[in-house]
Design a protein around this motif. Structure first.
Motif, PDB file in Angstrom:
ATOM      1  N   GLU A 182      27.207  61.538  -2.567  1.00 14.24           N
ATOM      2  CA  GLU A 182      27.155  62.813  -3.518  1.00 14.24           C
ATOM      3  C   GLU A 182      26.125  63.670  -2.846  1.00 14.24           C
ATOM      4  N   LYS A 234      38.678  51.253  -8.044  1.00 11.13           N
ATOM      5  CA  LYS A 234      39.154  52.769  -8.721  1.00 11.13           C
ATOM      6  C   LYS A 234      40.187  52.775  -9.863  1.00 11.13           C
ATOM      7  N   GLU A 279      39.667  53.806 -13.674  1.00 10.61           N
ATOM      8  CA  GLU A 279      40.163  54.655 -14.280  1.00 10.61           C
ATOM      9  C   GLU A 279      41.093  54.408 -15.601  1.00 10.61           C
ATOM     10  N   LYS A 296      36.807  58.903  -2.974  1.00 14.35           N
ATOM     11  CA  LYS A 296      36.353  60.017  -4.213  1.00 14.35           C
ATOM     12  C   LYS A 296      37.315  61.218  -4.017  1.00 14.35           C
TER      13      LYS A 296
END
Length: 657
Positions: free
Chosen positions: A21, A217, A221, A428
């Motif tokens: 990030e 992932k 979610e 991502k």
């Protein structure tokens, strides 16, 4: 479980290491809440909980994110909120200075995590920052120098054991200084082999982690309940492995040099008793239940050939390799750097044991080189990792071998896959612009990718048209064109941003007719009105209510338009446009026609237009083309392992030289 809970409910942006990030932000992608106060607090508390629970994760990545978050707190908006004002605040009003501040904060995080001030500067230069200037170099150097001084003082305060394990040792975390380290030319083939295998293992590590993260992932979610179940399952697997496997290891007498003796689990010490008789230790339990720093220190130590059994080292390597892959995807603050260093150290010591009397190199030296090869194979960093390892070990005699291993492992791993942070950014869905152009971009022009309807505003635009465009599109930049009667022919006046248009609509400085406004209109605005919100949550067009009478009025956009936007001709190569876009740090790049008989602007490029997914979607034939980078096509060794990792030699990502 506590770490996952607070991360999921309070600050989901605090999950993971945070390095991807930070890299994305310094590349021009401002993800929501990555530097918020809640993210900072959850990152600190969650990282402490995750690391202290013996989960196979590290603290270095979260420390980088924490440093960046602390730097982002010195933001104009936040300082005004707490009534901290001054002339120096003007330096924090723009994206460039804020980006420099975050870069210095990230450098401080690396310096604090590894007690490596020079390594922190080089890490930011090599792996984090996309735009570097000479002034930023000395600013980052000053920041890390302050970190080193503060750490030195805190160590002196905490040396009496009042600060947990912090005061144990000095700035050199793994002091393996030895004047007896000797290597000769005949040792280089073994070092080269260690680097080659380390590059293969590192590439396989990235490949497997990518597959696992895709599964995680989908699970994460589905909701917070699934995240907690996943965290519980990984914790259970980790506990079973750590507590069950040492029962199969043998007990060995405690070393004579051990002052504190062999401690039981739960107490500090390098050697763990774990069901062994008094004054004996279990070598496998000592690797599992010591802190990561202690385990690495034991593996790096020289003259310790008899401390660990060969089978214990092999089991420890397999477990560390496996847990490093399956532990990272948990929704909790967790890093990759330290687990990779530990896994590489075990791998290096394993190679040293297998070499036996065939090599004169010390097993501790093999462990250091193993960490270097594994870091090069996974993260693909060279200079910064080399300096960090030298600062960690305080041994300049290792410099030539560490450099050689890093270059070999990175080169080998690049022929299989990308580095771990690029893979995470891709998972991502973050549009990260790499520092090099792909070969197929040289065959395309900017007009071939600048697709979609182009929304243009006139110099004096109707309020209803502005509101309609802002509500129906997600664009953040719009070309402004002057037409008669304000100019003899249509001409590109500049570029206006969405955020600036929303400010103008909120101020309601409207004109009853289509005419130019007075010259002093800009005096009613300050730089703070147009400054970017630090929280990333600016005003929205949906929150502005306008009457029907106001919708029929006009706004003069001329005083608020950037009259010198970057432009490229529609026939320019896409590769050249990418270099300009990335090196200058642009967000919008206007495409102008080659002839004057057309509209003054024919397209606008954003970072999404340079993404491979967008380009291949417009030009699917490029997927079948031969625009590939230079690779070791003739090597059966590489072809075999590429097929083993990726299933097909045609789908590999190779290194460009």
């Amino acid at each position: 479980m506590f770490s996952v809970t607070i991360t999921s409910y309070i600050a989901p942006a605090a999950a993971g290491s945070g390095i991807p990030e930070v890299r994305a932000y310094l590349n021009g992608v401002d993800a929501p809440d990555i530097f918020s106060t809640s993210t900072l607090l959850v990152k600190i508390v969650g990282c402490i909980a995750a690391v202290s629970s013996s989960l196979h994760v590290g603290k270095a990545g979260p420390m980088v994110h924490v440093g960046a978050c602390i730097a982002a707190l010195f933001d104009n908006e936040r300082l005004h909120k707490y009534h901290l004002t001054g002339k120096w605040l003007k330096y924090l009003n723009n994206d460039r200075d804020r980006r420099d501040l975050v870069t210095c904060g990230a450098s401080a995080g690396v310096a604090a995590a590894f007690r490596s001030p020079l390594g922190g500067v080089l890490f930011a230069l090599e792996s984090l920052s996309s735009w570097w200037r000479s002034s930023l170099l000395w600013r980052a150097f000053f920041t890390t120098a302050v970190v080193a001084i503060v750490l030195r003082e805190l160590i002196d305060v905490c040396i009496r054991g009042k600060c947990g394990l912090f005061g144990k040792g000095g700035l050199i975390m793994f002091d393996v200084t030895s004047t007896t380290i000797v290597y000769h030319l005949v040792d280089l083939p073994l070092v080269i082999l260690l680097g080659v295998i380390g590059g293969i293992l590192g590439s396989l590590y990235n490949f497997l982690m990518e597959k696992v993260l895709k599964i995680y992932k989908d699970i994460n979610e589905k909701g917070i309940g699934y995240r907690l179940v996943l965290a519980g399952a990984i914790s259970l697997i980790t506990s079973c492995l750590l507590f069950a496997l040492p029962w199969f290891a043998s007990c060995q007498p405690c070393p004579d040099s051990t002052k504190e003796g062999c401690q039981r689990i739960g107490r500090t010490g390098n050697f763990k008793n774990f069901q062994c008789p008094s004054n004996y230790y279990n070598d496998l339990a000592s690797l599992f239940f010591s802190t990561n720093d202690d385990s690495i220190r034991n593996l790096y130590s020289s003259g310790s050939h008899e401390l660990f059994d060969q089978y214990s080292i092999i089991i420890s390597f397999l477990v560390s390799y496996f847990l490093g892959i399956v532990s990272y995807g948990v929704v909790a603050p967790a890093g990759l750097f330290v687990p990779i260093i530990l896994t590489g150290a075990i791998y290096g010591r394993c190679v040293g044991m297998l070499m036996g009397s065939r090599s004169s190199l010390d097993h501790g030296l093999y462990a250091v080189l193993g960490s270097a090869s594994f870091l090069g194979g996974t993260m693909r960093m060279t200079v910064s990792v080399c300096v960090i390892i030298l600062e960690l070990t305080n041994n300049l005699l290792l410099l030539p071998l560490v450099m050689l291993v890093l270059l070999i492992s990175k080169t080998v791993a690049d022929s299989f896959s990308g580095n771990i942070y690029d893979l995470i950014l891709q998972l991502k869905g973050i549009p990260y612009l790499k520092g090099h152009t792909e070969p197929y971009m040289r065959q395309l022009t900017v007009s071939g990718v600048a697709m979609g309807p182009l929304r243009i505003f006139n110099g004096v635009e109707k309020v209803s048209n502005i509101v309609h465009v802002l509500e129906t599109t997600g664009h953040h930049g719009f070309p402004v064109i002057d037409e008669p009667p304000f100019s003899s022919t249509p001409v590109l006046f500049g570029l206006v941003l969405r955020s600036h248009l929303i400010v103008l609509l909120k101020k309601r400085d409207f004109l009853p007719t289509c005419r130019l406004t007075s010259a002093g209109i800009t005096k009613a605005y300050s730089s703070d009105d147009f400054a970017k919100k630090s929280s990333g949550k600016g005003d929205r067009i949906e929150d502005i209510e306008l009457s029907e009478e106001e919708m029929e009025m006009f706004i003069d956009l001329h005083p608020f338009t950037n009259t010198s936007p970057f432009t490229v001709v529609e026939t320019m190569s896409l590769a050249k446009a990418l270099i300009l876009f990335r090196e200058v740090g642009l967000r919008h790049l206007l495409v102008v026609p080659k002839t004057s008989s057309r509209s003054p602007v024919v397209g606008i490029l954003t970072r999404h237009d340079f993404m491979p997914e967008h380009i291949f979607g417009l030009h699917p034939l490029l997927m079948k083309g031969r625009w590939k980078k230079l690779k070791f096509e003739g090597s059966p060794f590489v072809r075999y392992f590429r097929g083993l990792l990726l299933g097909s030699a045609n789908n590999s990502v190779s290194s460009e030289f």
